[in-house]
Scaffold this motif. Structure first.
Motif, PDB file in Angstrom:
ATOM      1  N   ILE A 170      54.731 117.491  78.912  1.00  0.00           N
ATOM      2  CA  ILE A 170      53.657 116.624  79.373  1.00  0.00           C
ATOM      3  C   ILE A 170      53.390 115.591  78.302  1.00  0.00           C
ATOM      4  O   ILE A 170      53.158 115.938  77.141  1.00  0.00           O
ATOM      5  N   THR A 226      50.709 111.852  72.788  1.00  0.00           N
ATOM      6  CA  THR A 226      50.583 113.279  72.524  1.00  0.00           C
ATOM      7  C   THR A 226      51.436 114.004  73.552  1.00  0.00           C
ATOM      8  O   THR A 226      51.237 113.825  74.755  1.00  0.00           O
ATOM      9  N   TYR A 239      53.052 117.605  74.987  1.00  0.00           N
ATOM     10  CA  TYR A 239      52.802 119.039  75.032  1.00  0.00           C
ATOM     11  C   TYR A 239      54.004 119.777  75.603  1.00  0.00           C
ATOM     12  O   TYR A 239      54.545 119.389  76.643  1.00  0.00           O
ATOM     13  N   SER A 240      54.399 120.846  74.932  1.00  0.00           N
ATOM     14  CA  SER A 240      55.487 121.689  75.448  1.00  0.00           C
ATOM     15  C   SER A 240      55.280 123.108  74.921  1.00  0.00           C
ATOM     16  O   SER A 240      54.341 123.368  74.165  1.00  0.00           O
ATOM     17  N   GLN A 241      56.167 124.007  75.318  1.00  0.00           N
ATOM     18  CA  GLN A 241      56.082 125.395  74.831  1.00  0.00           C
ATOM     19  C   GLN A 241      57.384 125.795  74.160  1.00  0.00           C
ATOM     20  O   GLN A 241      58.472 125.517  74.690  1.00  0.00           O
ATOM     21  N   PHE A 246      47.491 112.909  60.378  1.00  0.00           N
ATOM     22  CA  PHE A 246      48.367 112.801  61.541  1.00  0.00           C
ATOM     23  C   PHE A 246      48.771 111.337  61.768  1.00  0.00           C
ATOM     24  O   PHE A 246      48.137 110.425  61.245  1.00  0.00           O
ATOM     25  N   SER A 291      52.769 119.986  65.697  1.00  0.00           N
ATOM     26  CA  SER A 291      51.890 121.095  65.339  1.00  0.00           C
ATOM     27  C   SER A 291      52.117 122.223  66.332  1.00  0.00           C
ATOM     28  O   SER A 291      52.190 121.989  67.538  1.00  0.00           O
ATOM     29  N   VAL A 292      52.239 123.431  65.807  1.00  0.00           N
ATOM     30  CA  VAL A 292      52.548 124.579  66.664  1.00  0.00           C
ATOM     31  C   VAL A 292      51.515 125.674  66.427  1.00  0.00           C
ATOM     32  O   VAL A 292      51.146 125.940  65.282  1.00  0.00           O
ATOM     33  N   ARG A 293      51.017 126.245  67.508  1.00  0.00           N
ATOM     34  CA  ARG A 293      50.204 127.463  67.379  1.00  0.00           C
ATOM     35  C   ARG A 293      50.407 128.327  68.617  1.00  0.00           C
ATOM     36  O   ARG A 293      50.293 127.817  69.736  1.00  0.00           O
ATOM     37  N   GLU A 297      52.445 127.145  71.535  1.00  0.00           N
ATOM     38  CA  GLU A 297      52.135 125.819  72.083  1.00  0.00           C
ATOM     39  C   GLU A 297      52.547 124.770  71.053  1.00  0.00           C
ATOM     40  O   GLU A 297      52.123 124.815  69.895  1.00  0.00           O
ATOM     41  N   VAL A 335      52.627 120.794  70.054  1.00  0.00           N
ATOM     42  CA  VAL A 335      52.036 119.476  70.314  1.00  0.00           C
ATOM     43  C   VAL A 335      52.667 118.469  69.356  1.00  0.00           C
ATOM     44  O   VAL A 335      52.526 118.605  68.134  1.00  0.00           O
ATOM     45  N   VAL A 389      53.122 114.405  68.214  1.00  0.00           N
ATOM     46  CA  VAL A 389      52.355 113.160  68.252  1.00  0.00           C
ATOM     47  C   VAL A 389      53.194 112.060  67.631  1.00  0.00           C
ATOM     48  O   VAL A 389      53.873 112.285  66.623  1.00  0.00           O
TER      49      VAL A 389
END
Lengths: 349, 349, 349, 349
Positions: free
Chosen positions: A177, A246, A248-250, A286, A303-305, A308, A310, A312
């Motif tokens: 996304i 931004t 978003y992926s997994q 960032f 950035s990963v947590r 997830e 993210v 940028v």
């Protein structure tokens, strides 16, 4: 550069828009370039500074006026900054007089005929005799050999820089996304939006079906070989310049944050204009617009947590997203260092 | 309203911040309210207009000065606009003098002790004798019966309005991505960011771990009964007011766009302050800051294509995200029409 | 207000511009007004909120659409928000259907035929049967008796409030320099200036010959009886709303700072919408845009040193400079309190 | 420039402020400069890009960190960007290690002991052993011979460029009114003003007694030999960069507009960084911020009607008003072309 470097004679076609103006600004300071011709049909005969007030104090601008396209002389490079849809019919003129055509608009980026028909009907009606090579300086594996080169769109390229290491490294699932935010120059000079209505606003530009989506899909697929299920939405910022994306992926099972970090470092090593922010914590660490406006740099971070991911990226849409990218391409195609004439510092605050 | 409506004596505790100032602005025009007391420890003794210049031309402001909290008189309602962490120790004073306490900060919103400990250590150290009810006017099924009420956070509530119909209707999968963008008043008055560095910038605020995430998770779970796998990231806009949230999810198999549309219409029917944009096409048709700044309205829209669901909401963080929400709650708790004193038109352009 | 107050049926003619939109916003909350008709030729048939998105969440707006002028019904007051030059030909329609016409544009403010011919040729070609009275609520000595009333222009009225006490008190020499700065709504909705070129800019609007100069000269001469040698220049700010005027003059021999201070206090005593800042020292103590935007207040201050007198005033050009002023005039002409429906607090930050 | 041009070793003292950052940006691209040292006491040990994010993508910045002043090595030029009042006590260190000191702050500009005492008490307490020469590149008749040079203040120099031809040509009366408007970087990095309160505002900065007034008075008197009765007021714009000054005066009897026009043309012939706008009519023809931001150009224009003379100038306060001016001075003092390394195009829109 030394005395043996070439002088490249360039024309800028469609030079009265924001991209054209930015290209003039950059090429004025380029040690290997002679600006031989600037066209702008509506403004033919006018001084450059009358249309781009920000260039009016440069003395070299006093020798040049906008001219009609049919006066185009023989040049080494013709940059086309025409609005989308205007180049296809005019391409024969450029092809005859210019050794190389670099196109900054969207007309000849796509390969799927259905997508071309939908998004670029003028290109479908007036296809070029020879294909345009789609060229992202940091990612296209080989320099284009043909005369016709297409540069990537600003929204697509910002997204590509953010996502490439994840997909090339096969680190994430297929669903991605992208939430993009862009400044007002992205809409060109004739958007018709009054300043009072842009000021203090933030709004949707397009949630589905943006014209840059098929380009982004095509580019990421080709560069990485990965399948991709892409949702892209764009929003409009009350700033003149800049895009921040931004994405978003997994992470796929078994992928660790350190793998992600290494993928970014590796992807852009030796690429002076894509800069990975190493381990951002505070907001200003960032990627951000203020760190790139006026420069040809794309800042990227990830950035990963908890799986997830993210990513940028931030660019100046008129420089790394358009005019600067085109100069970088010209440098590479003419055997110059890719960074000649291209700023790495932002003009801020 | 008629002659039989009550006059509510209110105090605003911590009234020197932006939220406090906005609450004063709204309550000044409220026909059933008497502002009896305004506290601000650092500014005790100063005139209201010296701290909030935008209120200095209102004659009623000339009678009031900021006072220290220990002078709090008996009131019907004490609004707490204290910064996060300041209320827990001071709650006994409020509890003694106010029939009802409405809290606008984050201290007593969460129920999970671990989350409280992590995000609100002061609240963990000084828990209230009686629980605070978490109250979202449009969604909480029953009016709180207790004396202590917590209002939702601005980022959380913008997200809640965007997502509630999807989750309540069981229309989407569990994975939800929220990309939030917020203006500078969201950071309060003492952010320390110089104007020149906010101006023309757009940047990340926080990609993971924002304090409003557990609140958002808790609220959506309770209101909808749905499980939720939530990724929330926040960004900072160069505008003073406003939050726009873009929320991404995927429709469950068999769910049609019309089901989605109906769910939104149904969820907010009879809710004057959550307005669904019916069938937005052009950019200005979608929720946007300029349509809500200065008003208590949350605008919401949803767009679906190929199973990808994108929901958008926009609020003024100081009004619907804070002060206006609190006035709406007060109205409801005192049996008034929920809209008394609350603007529905934005102040724009 | 009580049950005996009148309900005033109003029409807003030319309601699609920024002034018209602001007038709708104010009148929606006015307890004695019924908006009976809104015209906008180009937009006839459209919903109000489609043209003014900031009004689209007000439910009363859903009942009203823009209509063509020839459908104007009988009304008590017709506000004309038509662009300059459009009213003169249309005045007969308004005169037939409206008991009173309040004009917010420049057409019928001037009395000198040469100035009218130069600045308002349409007014010269189509003079009204009956003169328009020029009405500044705080300064015009008697309420106009006729049906036709002209409200002052935004730049002129900001300057008038700044200078009136000095000239009325015969405190300064005849040479007065006014340096005005105005936001982008002052140029209307169709200025054609792209947001990216307004953003971050500050520029000259007009150094000599502004259309509001003869109005300012005429008004100050009539209100004060003083001769005047006036230099007026206007500049353009990158903000949507607000005018700040700085006016320079020299005290006459023998005039002391205390005389000046007293003159301001006296001039505006009992005038709720012109507020003198008493003894400003710090920058934020002076009149400023953030203290007036969204409100009907004009802030005024004066500073004297070594005989140099600097007067400053700030207004919201759409409120005190246009729509709010017109509502204040309507209130007075209908025997209401002048402040009914008019905000005194600014919407900030 | 050729192979024989010198390499100038420079230090920037107080390099963490906006002026210091801008000086770094310009000097990074200067072909004859080696940045040998950057001091910033509070930030000693930090990377440049951690303090100036807009410089963080320049690779040369990765070799340099801020260091404490006492580590200053021997250099050809020390630029002092210390805040006003900080240099006097530290001057001995600079004097010992630097062949030349260029001061960008106000400390040693004035000659009148009373004015120094009032405005620069630290300078009065710690006078330099050797006088600082006040140097305006285009107007100071001879290059300074001493080691210590003071550059002009941003507000003063913008005003000087606007007024010099009028006073040098003895064309106007003695009374001059200067109305200045300045962006937020002019207030430095630690103004404490929250972004939300600058945004959308326009306000007074100082109506009387600005610290740059005695400098302006002294400079104009010395450069032109004219007596001067000066009123100077400053205002604050919601833009990060730029100063625009509007200066009002009256032509002396017998002076014609053509005389004024000639005076401006003559005054700045051969001065590449002061550009006279020849015959501006439309608003965008006049000097404006968007035509100068990011560049070292001062734009100047003058307009006359009925003996009223209005002069306008625009500069970027951080470039022509500070860092660029200092580089231009360095170039001249080292026998280089004055324009080396200095941009003439603005970075806009």
């Amino acid at each position: 550069m030394g005395g043996t470097d070439p002088t490249i004679r360039v024309a800028i076609v469609g030079a009265s828009g924001y991209t054209g103006g930015e290209l003039i600004r950059l090429l004025l300071d380029h040690p290997n370039v002679e600006i031989a011709f600037l066209s702008a049909e509506r403004h033919a005969g006018k001084a450059i500074g009358a249309v781009h007030p920000w260039l009016r104090n440069c003395p070299r601008m006093s020798k040049l006026k906008f001219r009609p396209l049919d006066e185009l002389p023989d040049v080494d490079v013709a940059f086309s900054c025409l609005p989308t849809g205007a180049l296809p019919e005019r391409l024969p003129v450029l092809a005859e007089r210019a050794k190389r055509v670099l196109n900054l608009a969207g007309d000849f980026r796509l390969r799927d005929p259905h997508e071309i028909q939908e998004h670029y009907p003028k290109s479908a009606a007036h296809p070029p005799l020879e294909d345009f090579a789609y060229f992202v300086p940091e990612l296209t594996p080989h320099l284009p050999e043909g005369r016709f080169v297409s540069l990537p769109g600003c929204m697509a390229v910002a997204s590509i820089y953010a996502l490439y290491p994840l997909l090339a490294g096969n680190l994430i699932g297929t669903r991605v996304i992208v939430d993009a935010k862009t400044g007002s120059t992205g809409g060109g000079r004739n958007s018709g939006e009054p300043p009072a209505e842009r000021s203090g606003n933030f709004r949707v530009h397009k949630l589905h079906g943006h014209r840059h989506v098929p380009e982004l899909h095509q580019a990421l697929t080709e560069f990485t070989g990965s399948a991709l299920d892409l949702q892209f939405s764009a929003h409009s910022l009350d700033v003149p310049r800049g895009i921040l994306v931004t994405a978003y992926s997994q992470l796929l099972p078994g992928v660790e944050p350190i793998d992600v970090k290494r993928a970014y470092a590796k992807a852009y090593v030796g690429k002076p204009f894509v800069r990975v922010r190493p381990a951002p914590k505070a907001p200003h660490d960032f990627p951000m617009l203020k760190a790139v406006v006026g420069s040809n740099v794309a800042e990227v971070a990830v950035s990963v947590r908890d799986g997830e991911c993210v990513a940028v990226s931030a660019i100046d849409n008129l420089v790394k997203g358009a005019a600067g990218q085109a100069v970088q391409a010209m440098n590479m195609l003419h055997g110059l260092d890719e960074g000649v004439g291209l700023p790495r510092t932002a003009v801020a605050p």
